[in-house]
Design a protein around this motif. Structure first.
Motif, PDB file in Angstrom:
ATOM      1  N   SER A   1       5.214 -14.876   3.821  1.00 58.05           N
ATOM      2  CA  SER A   1       5.412 -13.222   3.900  1.00 58.05           C
ATOM      3  C   SER A   1       6.472 -12.502   3.453  1.00 58.05           C
ATOM      4  O   SER A   1       6.373 -11.587   2.970  1.00 58.05           O
ATOM      5  N   TYR A   2       7.536 -13.314   3.513  1.00 53.91           N
ATOM      6  CA  TYR A   2       8.803 -13.085   2.634  1.00 53.91           C
ATOM      7  C   TYR A   2       8.340 -12.895   1.325  1.00 53.91           C
ATOM      8  O   TYR A   2       8.620 -11.382   0.455  1.00 53.91           O
ATOM      9  N   GLY A   3       7.575 -13.648   0.315  1.00 54.35           N
ATOM     10  CA  GLY A   3       7.226 -13.829  -0.854  1.00 54.35           C
ATOM     11  C   GLY A   3       6.374 -12.640  -1.108  1.00 54.35           C
ATOM     12  O   GLY A   3       6.697 -11.720  -2.206  1.00 54.35           O
ATOM     13  N   ILE A   4       5.634 -12.262  -0.169  1.00 50.31           N
ATOM     14  CA  ILE A   4       4.797 -11.073  -0.510  1.00 50.31           C
ATOM     15  C   ILE A   4       5.212  -9.735  -0.355  1.00 50.31           C
ATOM     16  O   ILE A   4       5.211  -8.937  -1.328  1.00 50.31           O
ATOM     17  N   TRP A   5       6.374  -9.698   0.594  1.00 53.20           N
ATOM     18  CA  TRP A   5       7.223  -8.468   0.493  1.00 53.20           C
ATOM     19  C   TRP A   5       7.802  -8.364  -0.623  1.00 53.20           C
ATOM     20  O   TRP A   5       7.900  -7.122  -1.273  1.00 53.20           O
ATOM     21  N   VAL A   6       8.483  -9.277  -1.294  1.00 45.83           N
ATOM     22  CA  VAL A   6       9.297  -9.177  -2.448  1.00 45.83           C
ATOM     23  C   VAL A   6       8.223  -8.834  -3.661  1.00 45.83           C
ATOM     24  O   VAL A   6       8.761  -7.788  -4.386  1.00 45.83           O
ATOM     25  N   GLU A   7       7.239  -9.410  -3.810  1.00 46.71           N
ATOM     26  CA  GLU A   7       6.193  -8.990  -4.714  1.00 46.71           C
ATOM     27  C   GLU A   7       5.901  -7.599  -4.712  1.00 46.71           C
ATOM     28  O   GLU A   7       5.826  -6.761  -5.748  1.00 46.71           O
ATOM     29  N   CYS A   8       5.405  -7.054  -3.467  1.00 48.06           N
ATOM     30  CA  CYS A   8       5.134  -5.742  -3.404  1.00 48.06           C
ATOM     31  C   CYS A   8       6.355  -4.856  -3.896  1.00 48.06           C
ATOM     32  O   CYS A   8       6.076  -3.656  -4.371  1.00 48.06           O
ATOM     33  N   GLU A   9       7.729  -5.266  -3.246  1.00 50.57           N
ATOM     34  CA  GLU A   9       8.821  -4.378  -3.683  1.00 50.57           C
ATOM     35  C   GLU A   9       9.089  -4.324  -5.136  1.00 50.57           C
ATOM     36  O   GLU A   9       9.482  -3.112  -5.823  1.00 50.57           O
ATOM     37  N   ARG A  10       8.885  -5.129  -5.960  1.00 52.43           N
ATOM     38  CA  ARG A  10       8.969  -5.408  -7.184  1.00 52.43           C
ATOM     39  C   ARG A  10       7.914  -4.570  -7.862  1.00 52.43           C
ATOM     40  O   ARG A  10       8.164  -3.679  -8.990  1.00 52.43           O
ATOM     41  N   PHE A  11       6.710  -4.350  -7.523  1.00 51.56           N
ATOM     42  CA  PHE A  11       5.673  -3.767  -8.065  1.00 51.56           C
ATOM     43  C   PHE A  11       5.874  -2.205  -7.774  1.00 51.56           C
ATOM     44  O   PHE A  11       5.961  -1.459  -8.763  1.00 51.56           O
TER      45      PHE A  11
END
Length: 158
Positions: free
Chosen positions: A78-88
């Protein structure tokens, strides 16, 4: 019938907090083997990084067992997905222009905003399960480690 109200707190967390309610601790609670599960290969890069960062701390507090691996993997992913989305979103913006069939131009929020927000909510709720929120940490009382309290040291001194 489903249980209502706040979910029960894990006994290990109650012990670390010093059992503030002074209620008797459950004696018949299952006690899974305190071994650290292997990091799943399917986790994304940021999730694996978080796994490697937090596992030693949870292990030291006695809050990680083999059967906790899936829940902790969900927390990390969940943390990893959140970070990916924020980078995008940082790279592409939170909105984009959309022209409908009638030719009207609308400003629309990107789907990654909702995906990231949902992942962050999942992450936050799972953090409380492992005592990883600031509020949970204020309730935890960690006893100072001494070699006398370590069962392995006592066995080796034997």
């Amino acid at each position: 019938m489903a249980r209502r109200g706040r979910p029960p707190k894990p006994t290990n967390l109650k012990i670390l907090e010093g059992n503030p309610g002074k209620r008797p601790l459950p004696s018949d609670e299952p006690k899974p083997t305190p071994l650290t599960p292997d990091c799943p290969t399917w986790l994304n890069k940021d999730a694996k990084k978080l796994w490697k960062q937090l596992i030693p701390e949870l292990e030291q507090l006695g809050l990680m067992t083999v059967i906790d691996g899936q829940a902790f993997a969900a927390l990390c992913q969940s943390y990893g997905i959140w970070v990916e989305c924020e980078r995008f979103l940082k790279k592409n913006g939170r909105t984009y222009e959309y022209t409908n069939k009638g030719g009207a131009v609308n400003i629309v929020e990107r789907p990654e905003v909702k995906i990231g927000n949902r992942a962050l909510l999942n992450f936050r709720s799972l953090c409380s399960e492992f005592g990883l929120t600031p509020a949970a940490r204020t309730r935890i009382e960690v006893k100072a480690f001494s070699e006398d309290s370590d069962p392995m040291e006592q066995l080796l001194k034997g």
